[in-house]
Design an enzyme around this catalytic site. Structure first.
Site, PDB file in Angstrom:
ATOM      1  N   LYS A 106       3.900 -41.964  50.041  1.00 55.94           N
ATOM      2  CA  LYS A 106       4.509 -43.068  49.810  1.00 55.94           C
ATOM      3  C   LYS A 106       4.605 -44.132  50.866  1.00 55.94           C
ATOM      4  O   LYS A 106       4.880 -45.158  50.607  1.00 55.94           O
ATOM      5  CB  LYS A 106       6.065 -42.541  49.458  1.00 55.94           C
ATOM      6  CG  LYS A 106       6.330 -41.821  48.065  1.00 55.94           C
ATOM      7  CD  LYS A 106       7.493 -41.519  47.643  1.00 55.94           C
ATOM      8  CE  LYS A 106       7.665 -41.088  46.352  1.00 55.94           C
ATOM      9  NZ  LYS A 106       6.281 -39.750  46.196  1.00 55.94           N
TER      10      LYS A 106
HETATM   11  C1  LIG Z   1       6.153 -39.501  45.115  1.00 55.36           C
HETATM   12  C2  LIG Z   1       5.035 -38.204  44.800  1.00 55.36           C
HETATM   13  C3  LIG Z   1       4.208 -37.934  43.828  1.00 55.36           C
HETATM   14  C4  LIG Z   1       4.324 -38.836  42.464  1.00 55.36           C
HETATM   15  O1  LIG Z   1       3.737 -39.998  42.365  1.00 55.36           O
HETATM   16  P1  LIG Z   1       4.212 -41.058  41.246  1.00 55.36           P
HETATM   17  O2  LIG Z   1       3.653 -42.214  41.612  1.00 55.36           O
HETATM   18  O3  LIG Z   1       5.793 -41.120  41.190  1.00 55.36           O
HETATM   19  O4  LIG Z   1       3.517 -40.490  40.030  1.00 55.36           O
HETATM   20  C5  LIG Z   1       3.218 -36.982  43.999  1.00 55.36           C
HETATM   21  N1  LIG Z   1       3.217 -36.275  45.190  1.00 55.36           N
HETATM   22  C6  LIG Z   1       4.011 -36.386  46.098  1.00 55.36           C
HETATM   23  C7  LIG Z   1       3.902 -35.567  47.245  1.00 55.36           C
HETATM   24  C8  LIG Z   1       4.794 -37.512  46.436  1.00 55.36           C
HETATM   25  O5  LIG Z   1       5.708 -37.804  47.145  1.00 55.36           O
END
Ligand SMILES: *Cc1c(COP(=O)(O)O)cnc(C)c1O
Length: 482
Positions: A106
């Site tokens: 993120k």
């Molecule tokens: C947020 C996250 C996801 C999912 O991503 P999206 O964009 O919500 O589909 C997958 N893996 C990790 C480690 C995350 O932090």
């Protein structure tokens, strides 16, 4: 370029206002009226920052000085200058998205969002300070804190469930420095914290609070758009290694929760990048797998706790944007499907939408044992250590290839450092899981020789700046007092 809600094409705003507002007034998500013409070949020739600049300028043309914003967001903040490195591992290429300041995927989006938001604020002549309110079950809170820290004109408050996040995740948040950040634990679970935040938004609507409230989650187009870059970056790496020729299609397998990451891949394809199949990987919470396979989305099922918590979802919010695109921008249909989801908990898409989805997306899932088996196998056979979310992506890629025989190159997106989930990863490679998470991290490094990211190893013994805990019905009062 104009944006409008996925549920209504008539009320338009420019791209700066779409970023500033986050959610459209009718509850829909903002999408551009048309995908802009884009020179994708030219885009592939630049650095990661240059790719981000070109893509964001195309998608958010009303936000000026994009190159400077991108530089401010990323320069010196990631482990490597290319931001999102790729590694060849056995038959696949792993795209490492976790090399940012908080070791979360993120970070890519939440480093950029504050820059876009403050620039949008200027463009729209909005003078009040912005207060970002976020409830987090783990990674989003820390990545948002790091991204918004000391950004002028913005404050950020993060609530997390007391006892509901891992020891490392808690330590990451309560030690956060910065003169505009507040972190507070809430007595209750994640749903309580999230409901509390929604109630604050509702209570402040119509009033003129001190701040303009906003959110850092992936409903904001300003959080989605920065994620398109790394699909181009991965493609460029395959070109540089002579694994593909310009124009060859590449498949991507994406560990998926709210569908933001994988939708960014579809946007990359719509901008021209030769993307083949987009594989949606889930854990035992496989509502998306069932949907993509059958065309029926049914959230009427229990939410399971897994070793890949960032994929534990029942309602995947950016799927709404995907339905909008796949239906040929049919706002009335999207509004109707979302209404059915709200009232009945289930909907089925029309046959032509299902057919369009089948051309672009494929889905697979694996449970905790399946993910552990992948981590163990890839460590033993390839010497590459991956986390539980990435393992689900790897498993879905294998399932896809074995079922279809598709020989196009495969990129597996890696969304977390293995050090974020040390117990599950240690167990998967046959290690001793005793002790607290910090002890487990040290042992994982001792056993594998893979270095712990410094932002995680440095947490132990760091001063707790935000030790507070409040009752869930005191959250509004807490925010009004800031
Ligand atoms: C947020 C996250 C996801 C999912 O991503 P999206 O964009 O919500 O589909 C997958 N893996 C990790 C480690 C995350 O932090």
């Amino acid at each position: 370029m104009f944006y409008h809600s996925t549920r209504n094409a008539n009320a338009t705003v420019d791209s700066a206002r779409a970023v500033l507002e986050g959610l459209a007034p009718d509850g829909g998500l903002y999408m551009p009226e048309a995908i802009p013409a884009f020179d994708w070949r030219q885009c592939l020739t630049g650095s990661s920052q240059e790719m981000a600049t070109q893509i964001l300028s195309a998608l958010l043309p009303d936000i000026p000085d994009m190159r400077a914003l991108v530089s401010r967001a990323y320069t010196g903040k990631f482990q490597t200058e290319d931001l999102t490195p790729t590694v060849k591992v056995g038959p696949y290429t792993v795209l490492e998205l976790f090399r940012g300041p908080t070791s979360a995927f993120k970070d890519v989006a939440l480093s950029m969002l504050p820059q876009l938001l403050t620039a949008a604020k200027d463009v729209c002549g909005q003078e009040r300070e912005i207060m970002i309110l976020t409830a987090t079950s783990g990674d989003t809170g820390k990545a948002a804190l790091a991204g918004f820290r000391d950004v002028p004109g913005v404050k950020i408050t993060v609530f997390f469930p007391d006892g509901g996040v891992s020891a490392v995740q808690r330590a990451q948040m309560v030690t956060q420095e910065g003169n505009n950040v507040t972190v507070c634990a809430v007595r209750g679970n994640f749903d309580d914290a999230q409901t509390g935040v929604k109630n604050i938004f509702a209570a402040c609507q119509g009033r003129t609070p001190k701040y303009e409230l906003s959110s850092a989650n992936s409903i904001n187009i300003g959080r989605l758009a920065p994620q398109v870059m790394y699909y181009f970056k991965a493609y460029r790496d395959l070109l540089d290694r002579d694994e593909i020729a310009l124009g060859d299609q590449v498949n991507f397998s994406v560990p998926t929760g709210n569908f933001g990451d994988i939708l960014a891949g579809y946007l990359a394809k719509l901008l021209g990048l030769p993307v083949g199949m987009l594989i949606c990987a889930s854990n035992a919470n496989n509502v998306l797998t069932d949907f993509i396979r059958t065309g029926t989305y049914d959230k009427r099922r229990p939410l399971l706790k897994t070793t890949s918590p960032s994929m534990d979802i029942l309602v995947s919010s950016n799927l709404e944007r995907t339905l909008y695109l796949l239906s040929g921008c049919d706002c009335a249909l999207v509004a109707d499907l979302m209404k059915q989801l709200n009232t009945e908990g289930v909907y089925t898409v029309p046959a032509d939408l299902k057919a369009a989805m089948d051309r672009e997306f494929w889905a697979g899932c694996c449970d905790d044992a399946g993910a552990a088996a992948v981590i163990g196998k890839v460590w033993k056979e390839q010497g590459y250590l991956m986390d539980t979310h990435t393992a689900a992506g790897w498993a879905a890629a294998e399932e896809y290839v074995s079922q279809t025989g598709d020989k196009r190159p495969m990129v597996v997106l890696s969304t977390a450092s293995p050090y974020k989930f040390p117990a599950a990863v240690l167990e998967a490679i046959g290690g001793d899981t005793s002790g607290d998470e910090f002890t487990q991290m040290e042992r994982l490094e001792a056993v594998t020789g893979v270095p712990t990211p410094k932002n995680l190893s440095g947490l132990r013994g760091k001063q707790e700046l935000h030790p507070g805990v409040i009752d869930k019905d005191k959250m509004l009062e807490f925010v009004l007092g800031l």
